[in-house]
Design a protein around this motif. Structure first.
Motif, PDB file in Angstrom:
ATOM      1  N   TRP A   1      38.324  33.059  71.012  1.00 14.72           N
ATOM      2  CA  TRP A   1      38.598  31.731  71.540  1.00 14.72           C
ATOM      3  C   TRP A   1      37.586  31.358  72.625  1.00 14.72           C
ATOM      4  N   ARG A   2      37.382  30.062  72.791  1.00 16.46           N
ATOM      5  CA  ARG A   2      36.491  29.561  73.845  1.00 16.46           C
ATOM      6  C   ARG A   2      37.327  28.860  74.916  1.00 16.46           C
ATOM      7  N   ILE A   3      37.277  29.397  76.119  1.00 15.34           N
ATOM      8  CA  ILE A   3      38.083  28.878  77.225  1.00 15.34           C
ATOM      9  C   ILE A   3      37.162  28.327  78.303  1.00 15.34           C
ATOM     10  N   CYS A   4      37.447  27.111  78.753  1.00 20.98           N
ATOM     11  CA  CYS A   4      36.755  26.507  79.888  1.00 20.98           C
ATOM     12  C   CYS A   4      37.643  26.645  81.121  1.00 20.98           C
ATOM     13  N   VAL A   5      37.058  27.068  82.231  1.00 22.10           N
ATOM     14  CA  VAL A   5      37.805  27.235  83.478  1.00 22.10           C
ATOM     15  C   VAL A   5      37.156  26.393  84.569  1.00 22.10           C
ATOM     16  N   LEU A   6      37.955  25.579  85.253  1.00 19.97           N
ATOM     17  CA  LEU A   6      37.490  24.798  86.393  1.00 19.97           C
ATOM     18  C   LEU A   6      38.181  25.312  87.650  1.00 19.97           C
ATOM     19  N   VAL A   7      37.398  25.564  88.705  1.00 14.81           N
ATOM     20  CA  VAL A   7      37.967  26.015  89.973  1.00 14.81           C
ATOM     21  C   VAL A   7      37.371  25.188  91.115  1.00 14.81           C
ATOM     22  N   PRO A   8      38.049  25.128  92.255  1.00 12.37           N
ATOM     23  CA  PRO A   8      37.512  24.352  93.382  1.00 12.37           C
ATOM     24  C   PRO A   8      36.193  24.911  93.905  1.00 12.37           C
ATOM     25  N   HIS A   9      36.120  26.230  94.050  1.00  9.89           N
ATOM     26  CA  HIS A   9      34.923  26.879  94.595  1.00  9.89           C
ATOM     27  C   HIS A   9      35.067  28.386  94.397  1.00  9.89           C
ATOM     28  N   LEU A  10      34.005  29.097  94.687  1.00  9.36           N
ATOM     29  CA  LEU A  10      34.042  30.563  94.723  1.00  9.36           C
ATOM     30  C   LEU A  10      33.502  31.035  96.070  1.00  9.36           C
ATOM     31  N   LYS A  11      33.988  30.387  97.143  1.00  9.16           N
ATOM     32  CA  LYS A  11      33.459  30.643  98.478  1.00  9.16           C
ATOM     33  C   LYS A  11      34.286  31.643  99.259  1.00  9.16           C
ATOM     34  N   ASP A  12      35.480  31.998  98.776  1.00 15.30           N
ATOM     35  CA  ASP A  12      36.284  32.954  99.533  1.00 15.30           C
ATOM     36  C   ASP A  12      36.905  33.983  98.608  1.00 15.30           C
TER      37      ASP A  12
ATOM     38  N   ASP B   1      38.557  34.908  89.832  1.00 17.16           N
ATOM     39  CA  ASP B   1      37.420  35.051  88.905  1.00 17.16           C
ATOM     40  C   ASP B   1      37.365  36.460  88.326  1.00 17.16           C
ATOM     41  N   TYR B   2      37.530  37.454  89.162  1.00 17.15           N
ATOM     42  CA  TYR B   2      37.500  38.844  88.685  1.00 17.15           C
ATOM     43  C   TYR B   2      38.595  39.102  87.639  1.00 17.15           C
ATOM     44  N   GLY B   3      39.793  38.581  87.896  1.00 14.09           N
ATOM     45  CA  GLY B   3      40.872  38.747  86.928  1.00 14.09           C
ATOM     46  C   GLY B   3      40.598  38.032  85.621  1.00 14.09           C
ATOM     47  N   LEU B   4      40.082  36.800  85.703  1.00 10.99           N
ATOM     48  CA  LEU B   4      39.730  36.043  84.501  1.00 10.99           C
ATOM     49  C   LEU B   4      38.696  36.794  83.666  1.00 10.99           C
ATOM     50  N   ILE B   5      37.617  37.234  84.330  1.00 13.40           N
ATOM     51  CA  ILE B   5      36.524  37.907  83.643  1.00 13.40           C
ATOM     52  C   ILE B   5      36.991  39.221  83.044  1.00 13.40           C
ATOM     53  N   SER B   6      37.817  39.958  83.784  1.00 14.35           N
ATOM     54  CA  SER B   6      38.327  41.249  83.301  1.00 14.35           C
ATOM     55  C   SER B   6      39.066  41.091  81.980  1.00 14.35           C
ATOM     56  N   GLN B   7      40.027  40.144  81.964  1.00 16.84           N
ATOM     57  CA  GLN B   7      40.863  40.011  80.770  1.00 16.84           C
ATOM     58  C   GLN B   7      40.104  39.350  79.622  1.00 16.84           C
ATOM     59  N   ALA B   8      39.234  38.387  79.920  1.00 14.85           N
ATOM     60  CA  ALA B   8      38.438  37.757  78.864  1.00 14.85           C
ATOM     61  C   ALA B   8      37.522  38.785  78.203  1.00 14.85           C
ATOM     62  N   SER B   9      36.899  39.642  79.004  1.00 14.95           N
ATOM     63  CA  SER B   9      36.027  40.684  78.467  1.00 14.95           C
ATOM     64  C   SER B   9      36.828  41.686  77.638  1.00 14.95           C
ATOM     65  N   HIS B  10      37.990  42.053  78.137  1.00 21.78           N
ATOM     66  CA  HIS B  10      38.836  43.022  77.433  1.00 21.78           C
ATOM     67  C   HIS B  10      39.274  42.501  76.058  1.00 21.78           C
ATOM     68  N   LEU B  11      39.592  41.202  75.985  1.00 18.28           N
ATOM     69  CA  LEU B  11      40.110  40.639  74.736  1.00 18.28           C
ATOM     70  C   LEU B  11      39.022  40.063  73.836  1.00 18.28           C
ATOM     71  N   GLY B  12      37.771  40.073  74.300  1.00 16.64           N
ATOM     72  CA  GLY B  12      36.663  39.637  73.461  1.00 16.64           C
ATOM     73  C   GLY B  12      36.625  38.148  73.197  1.00 16.64           C
TER      74      GLY B  12
ATOM     75  N   ASP C   1      32.097  45.161  95.622  1.00 15.95           N
ATOM     76  CA  ASP C   1      30.761  44.934  95.064  1.00 15.95           C
ATOM     77  C   ASP C   1      30.758  43.903  93.932  1.00 15.95           C
ATOM     78  N   PHE C   2      31.873  43.208  93.730  1.00 18.88           N
ATOM     79  CA  PHE C   2      31.941  42.231  92.648  1.00 18.88           C
ATOM     80  C   PHE C   2      31.241  40.945  93.056  1.00 18.88           C
ATOM     81  N   TYR C   3      30.375  40.459  92.192  1.00 19.02           N
ATOM     82  CA  TYR C   3      29.668  39.204  92.411  1.00 19.02           C
ATOM     83  C   TYR C   3      30.228  38.174  91.430  1.00 19.02           C
ATOM     84  N   PRO C   4      30.466  36.919  91.858  1.00 20.06           N
ATOM     85  CA  PRO C   4      31.069  35.924  90.956  1.00 20.06           C
ATOM     86  C   PRO C   4      30.357  35.834  89.612  1.00 20.06           C
TER      87      PRO C   4
END
Length: 360
Positions: free
Chosen positions: A55-66, A73-84, A341-344
């Motif tokens: 699936w193709r998912i678009c995510v909108l967030v206010p910022h990645l400043k804090d 973001d880390y949680g989104l990326i983790s699960q998206a990568s895990h599920l392919g 050490d996680f970078y957005p």
């Protein structure tokens, strides 16, 4: 104490593999949908192990400043990568950039995404869009008021305020000065969850000797908060400051500089690495923890389940936990903060040899 802090930082910096699976998560279902005062049901949520298609998912967030949105973001990326699955994330840059987020929404609606997760800068964002909405939209973290939205992954921000305010109420004794002065620095005004946080705080301290002595708003920026704190401390010295993690991070330094560390108690409405260190160093007395990494993982899991035929989930998310000085276990924080050490990361594409693409 120094040894404890170094151990803490080392543990936060040890990232588990992004593709590590969690078979179930303890979450709460809240109802009625999208209101301040809700009933809850705690249950074990069974996570997906595979997706039916990439699936193709678009995510909108206010910022990645804090740390909050970086943890999401880390949680989104983790699960998206895990599920392919495919994921693209766009940040507006600030809670004050609604026009930018609207442009990003238009882009996501025009591109071949299957669904959109919106961490909105404004609960009324969709009222400003007058075109056709032709794909599912799910709210992420922040309230999104629209009849087309019937699922939100996050916590109840009223409850976040109430939990922090209740801690202060319980901490104030009958011998405390009357009134106890509480200053609020809860974030940008009336966007995100700040208005509900403030209402929860005010309700929690009702019928107590605690009085709100000041309410100040600004974007989540340390420099802006330092200016606010400078003006606050010139006006009066409160007994407590309750604010966003960014505000409390700024307050630690400002109070130290003003030699007022022992005069003002600091309470954070959510967790960050700096507020966690503050808890260990006895510079912060309390912080909420709404498990932002788990929120990100859950958001991906739920959007896929709904794309694959599940009914809307309504309001769903982790339980809010209260962290006090000396009462924390690092073992329970794996879903609370991104590794040090996680970078957005803005894109996951399983069709490419490198599945995780970060904006440098």
């Amino acid at each position: 104490m120094r040894k404890i802090i170094y151990t803490l930082i080392a543990c936060l910096g040890t990232a588990p593999p992004l593709a590590t699976a969690q078979p179930s998560w303890t979450v709460e279902q809240r109802f009625p949908f999208n209101i301040q005062i809700q009933k809850t049901r705690i249950f074990e949520y069974k996570a997906l192990t595979t997706a039916q298609k990439p699936w193709r998912i678009c995510v909108l967030v206010p910022h990645l400043k804090d740390a909050y949105w970086i943890g999401i973001d880390y949680g989104l990326i983790s699960q998206a990568s895990h599920l392919g699955i495919n994921l693209e994330l766009f940040e507006a840059g600030s809670y004050y950039k609604k026009d930018q987020q609207l442009k990003q929404l238009v882009h996501c609606l025009k591109q071949p995404f299957d669904a959109i997760l919106i961490g909105t800068v404004d609960p009324a964002l969709l009222n400003q869009y007058h075109g056709q909405i032709n794909k599912p939209i799910i709210a992420l973290v922040n309230r999104l008021d629209s009849p087309v939205v019937n699922t939100r992954i996050g916590v109840n921000w009223y409850q976040m305020g109430w939990t922090a305010g209740h801690y202060i109420t319980q901490s104030v004794t009958s011998l405390a000065p009357n009134p106890v002065k509480l200053a609020l620095l809860t974030g940008p005004e009336s966007v995100g969850g700040s208005d509900w946080v403030e209402q929860g705080i005010i309700d929690a301290i009702a019928n107590s000797p605690i009085k709100v002595s000041s309410i100040r708003h600004t974007d989540n920026n340390r420099d802006l908060y330092r200016e606010q704190l400078h003006n606050l401390l010139k006006d009066h010295v409160p007994d407590y400051i309750l604010g966003s993690a960014v505000a409390i991070e700024a307050a630690i330094g400002s109070l130290q500089q003003a030699k007022m560390t022992n005069q003002v108690k600091l309470v954070s409405s959510y967790l960050s690495p700096a507020t966690l260190r503050g808890l260990y160093r006895h510079k912060v007395v309390f912080s909420n923890d709404d498990q932002v990494v788990l929120q990100g993982k859950l958001a991906i899991d739920i959007v896929i389940k709904e794309l694959e035929g599940a009914k809307p989930f309504g309001d769903i998310g982790p339980q809010i936990r209260g962290l006090k000085q000396g009462e924390m276990s690092l073992k329970t924080l794996s879903n609370s903060l991104a590794p040090a050490d996680f970078y957005p990361i803005y894109r996951v594409n399983p069709d490419q040899s490198s599945t995780l693409e970060a904006n440098k």
